[in-house]
Design an enzyme around this catalytic site. Structure first.
Site, PDB file in Angstrom:
ATOM      1  N   ASP A  30       0.852  -1.188   0.000  1.00  0.00           N
ATOM      2  CA  ASP A  30       0.000   0.000   0.000  1.00  0.00           C
ATOM      3  C   ASP A  30       0.893   1.244   0.000  1.00  0.00           C
ATOM      4  O   ASP A  30       1.893   1.313   0.720  1.00  0.00           O
ATOM      5  CB  ASP A  30      -0.914  -0.010   1.229  1.00  0.00           C
ATOM      6  CG  ASP A  30      -2.063   0.972   1.104  1.00  0.00           C
ATOM      7  OD1 ASP A  30      -3.215   0.527   1.001  1.00  0.00           O
ATOM      8  OD2 ASP A  30      -1.799   2.198   1.097  1.00  0.00           O
ATOM      9  N   ASN A  87     -12.833  -3.193   2.480  1.00  0.00           N
ATOM     10  CA  ASN A  87     -13.713  -2.028   2.567  1.00  0.00           C
ATOM     11  C   ASN A  87     -14.663  -2.080   1.374  1.00  0.00           C
ATOM     12  O   ASN A  87     -14.226  -2.287   0.231  1.00  0.00           O
ATOM     13  CB  ASN A  87     -12.887  -0.741   2.549  1.00  0.00           C
ATOM     14  CG  ASN A  87     -12.048  -0.581   3.805  1.00  0.00           C
ATOM     15  OD1 ASN A  87     -12.465  -0.996   4.884  1.00  0.00           O
ATOM     16  ND2 ASN A  87     -10.873   0.010   3.671  1.00  0.00           N
ATOM     17  N   GLN A  94     -14.562   2.511   1.189  1.00  0.00           N
ATOM     18  CA  GLN A  94     -13.826   2.104  -0.020  1.00  0.00           C
ATOM     19  C   GLN A  94     -13.525   3.324  -0.884  1.00  0.00           C
ATOM     20  O   GLN A  94     -14.429   4.110  -1.185  1.00  0.00           O
ATOM     21  CB  GLN A  94     -14.657   1.095  -0.824  1.00  0.00           C
ATOM     22  CG  GLN A  94     -13.932   0.567  -2.053  1.00  0.00           C
ATOM     23  CD  GLN A  94     -14.733  -0.492  -2.802  1.00  0.00           C
ATOM     24  OE1 GLN A  94     -15.909  -0.742  -2.505  1.00  0.00           O
ATOM     25  NE2 GLN A  94     -14.092  -1.116  -3.779  1.00  0.00           N
ATOM     26  N   VAL A  96     -11.065   2.964  -3.696  1.00  0.00           N
ATOM     27  CA  VAL A  96     -10.690   2.485  -5.039  1.00  0.00           C
ATOM     28  C   VAL A  96     -11.703   1.413  -5.445  1.00  0.00           C
ATOM     29  O   VAL A  96     -11.814   0.373  -4.788  1.00  0.00           O
ATOM     30  CB  VAL A  96      -9.255   1.911  -5.051  1.00  0.00           C
ATOM     31  CG1 VAL A  96      -8.909   1.389  -6.442  1.00  0.00           C
ATOM     32  CG2 VAL A  96      -8.242   2.974  -4.615  1.00  0.00           C
ATOM     33  N   HIS A 100     -10.277  -5.287  -3.361  1.00  0.00           N
ATOM     34  CA  HIS A 100      -8.922  -5.491  -2.836  1.00  0.00           C
ATOM     35  C   HIS A 100      -9.002  -5.932  -1.393  1.00  0.00           C
ATOM     36  O   HIS A 100      -9.868  -5.479  -0.642  1.00  0.00           O
ATOM     37  CB  HIS A 100      -8.065  -4.225  -2.962  1.00  0.00           C
ATOM     38  CG  HIS A 100      -8.718  -2.983  -2.466  1.00  0.00           C
ATOM     39  ND1 HIS A 100      -9.699  -2.328  -3.176  1.00  0.00           N
ATOM     40  CD2 HIS A 100      -8.556  -2.266  -1.322  1.00  0.00           C
ATOM     41  CE1 HIS A 100     -10.094  -1.261  -2.504  1.00  0.00           C
ATOM     42  NE2 HIS A 100      -9.426  -1.206  -1.357  1.00  0.00           N
ATOM     43  N   ILE A 101      -8.110  -6.804  -1.033  1.00  0.00           N
ATOM     44  CA  ILE A 101      -8.029  -7.268   0.351  1.00  0.00           C
ATOM     45  C   ILE A 101      -6.811  -6.608   0.983  1.00  0.00           C
ATOM     46  O   ILE A 101      -5.678  -6.786   0.513  1.00  0.00           O
ATOM     47  CB  ILE A 101      -7.884  -8.800   0.414  1.00  0.00           C
ATOM     48  CG1 ILE A 101      -9.060  -9.479  -0.300  1.00  0.00           C
ATOM     49  CG2 ILE A 101      -7.793  -9.268   1.874  1.00  0.00           C
ATOM     50  CD1 ILE A 101      -8.938 -10.999  -0.387  1.00  0.00           C
ATOM     51  N   HIS A 102      -7.051  -5.826   2.039  1.00  0.00           N
ATOM     52  CA  HIS A 102      -5.929  -5.273   2.800  1.00  0.00           C
ATOM     53  C   HIS A 102      -5.383  -6.390   3.699  1.00  0.00           C
ATOM     54  O   HIS A 102      -6.158  -7.064   4.402  1.00  0.00           O
ATOM     55  CB  HIS A 102      -6.388  -4.136   3.716  1.00  0.00           C
ATOM     56  CG  HIS A 102      -6.878  -2.904   3.016  1.00  0.00           C
ATOM     57  ND1 HIS A 102      -6.106  -1.781   2.859  1.00  0.00           N
ATOM     58  CD2 HIS A 102      -8.074  -2.618   2.445  1.00  0.00           C
ATOM     59  CE1 HIS A 102      -6.811  -0.839   2.232  1.00  0.00           C
ATOM     60  NE2 HIS A 102      -8.009  -1.324   1.969  1.00  0.00           N
TER      61      HIS A 102
HETATM   62  P1  AMP Z   1      -9.735   1.437   0.197  1.00  0.00           P
HETATM   63  O1  AMP Z   1      -9.847   2.704   0.983  1.00  0.00           O
HETATM   64  O2  AMP Z   1     -10.131   0.206   0.942  1.00  0.00           O
HETATM   65  O3  AMP Z   1     -10.427   1.563  -1.146  1.00  0.00           O
HETATM   66  O4  AMP Z   1      -8.193   1.225  -0.057  1.00  0.00           O
HETATM   67  C1  AMP Z   1      -7.497   1.776  -1.117  1.00  0.00           C
HETATM   68  C2  AMP Z   1      -6.041   1.698  -0.742  1.00  0.00           C
HETATM   69  O5  AMP Z   1      -5.289   1.879  -1.906  1.00  0.00           O
HETATM   70  C3  AMP Z   1      -5.594   2.742   0.279  1.00  0.00           C
HETATM   71  O6  AMP Z   1      -5.067   2.108   1.434  1.00  0.00           O
HETATM   72  C4  AMP Z   1      -4.522   3.526  -0.479  1.00  0.00           C
HETATM   73  O7  AMP Z   1      -3.444   3.934   0.341  1.00  0.00           O
HETATM   74  C5  AMP Z   1      -4.091   2.529  -1.546  1.00  0.00           C
HETATM   75  N1  AMP Z   1      -3.535   3.091  -2.757  1.00  0.00           N
HETATM   76  C6  AMP Z   1      -4.033   4.125  -3.477  1.00  0.00           C
HETATM   77  N2  AMP Z   1      -3.255   4.361  -4.540  1.00  0.00           N
HETATM   78  C7  AMP Z   1      -2.240   3.456  -4.491  1.00  0.00           C
HETATM   79  C8  AMP Z   1      -1.102   3.196  -5.317  1.00  0.00           C
HETATM   80  N3  AMP Z   1      -0.845   3.919  -6.431  1.00  0.00           N
HETATM   81  N4  AMP Z   1      -0.267   2.197  -4.951  1.00  0.00           N
HETATM   82  C9  AMP Z   1      -0.504   1.475  -3.839  1.00  0.00           C
HETATM   83  N5  AMP Z   1      -1.558   1.673  -3.024  1.00  0.00           N
HETATM   84  C10 AMP Z   1      -2.415   2.650  -3.347  1.00  0.00           C
END
Ligand code: AMP
Length: 114
Positions: A30, A87, A94, A96, A100-102
């Site tokens: 991340d 998320n 959420q 993005v 995605h799985i954190h």
């Molecule tokens: P969410 O809030 O669950 O949609 O998580 C999206 C995650 O993507 C966040 O933790 C961001 O820090 C991460 N993120 C956004 N852009 C990038 C990127 N270019 N490379 C790696 N992680 C990213």
């Protein structure tokens, strides 16, 4: 349709620190880590989120869950424990719109999450 951010990372059009990849998924660090280990595991298929997954995605989702285990082992957090988070949507926080799985570890987590 325009590629999602995570499709662009999976296709290496945007740089990221990739820690694992196969024909179905990619895992990368991340960009704004919330823990000493913070990896995002994403399917190459741009499923918007778990709420919009289809029955046909069941095998892919099982694949991802099993990869969580392998990535946690490779990152050295399998024994100490870790947190996995999906998320989903607006209330889920959420940002993005590509499933995605954190995978978070390397410190003790709090409950309940904010
Ligand atoms: P969410 O809030 O669950 O949609 O998580 C999206 C995650 O993507 C966040 O933790 C961001 O820090 C991460 N993120 C956004 N852009 C990038 C990127 N270019 N490379 C790696 N992680 C990213």
């Amino acid at each position: 349709m325009e590629k999602t951010l995570f499709q662009k990372i999976a296709d290496k059009e945007i740089p990221a620190q990739i820690v694992y990849e196969d024909e179905l998924c990619v895992a990368f660090r991340d960009i704004s880590p919330a823990a000493p280990v913070h990896v995002l595991l994403v399917p190459r298929k741009p499923i918007p989120n778990i709420a919009e997954a289809k029955a046909e995605d069941a095998e892919l989702l099982a694949h991802l869950m099993f990869k969580v285990r392998e990535i946690a082992q490779a990152e050295g957090i399998a024994e100490s424990g870790f947190r996995t988070v999906l998320n989903t949507g607006s209330d889920g926080g959420q940002t993005v719109p590509h499933l995605h799985i954190h995978i978070l570890g390397g410190r003790s987590m709090q409950w309940p999450p904010g």
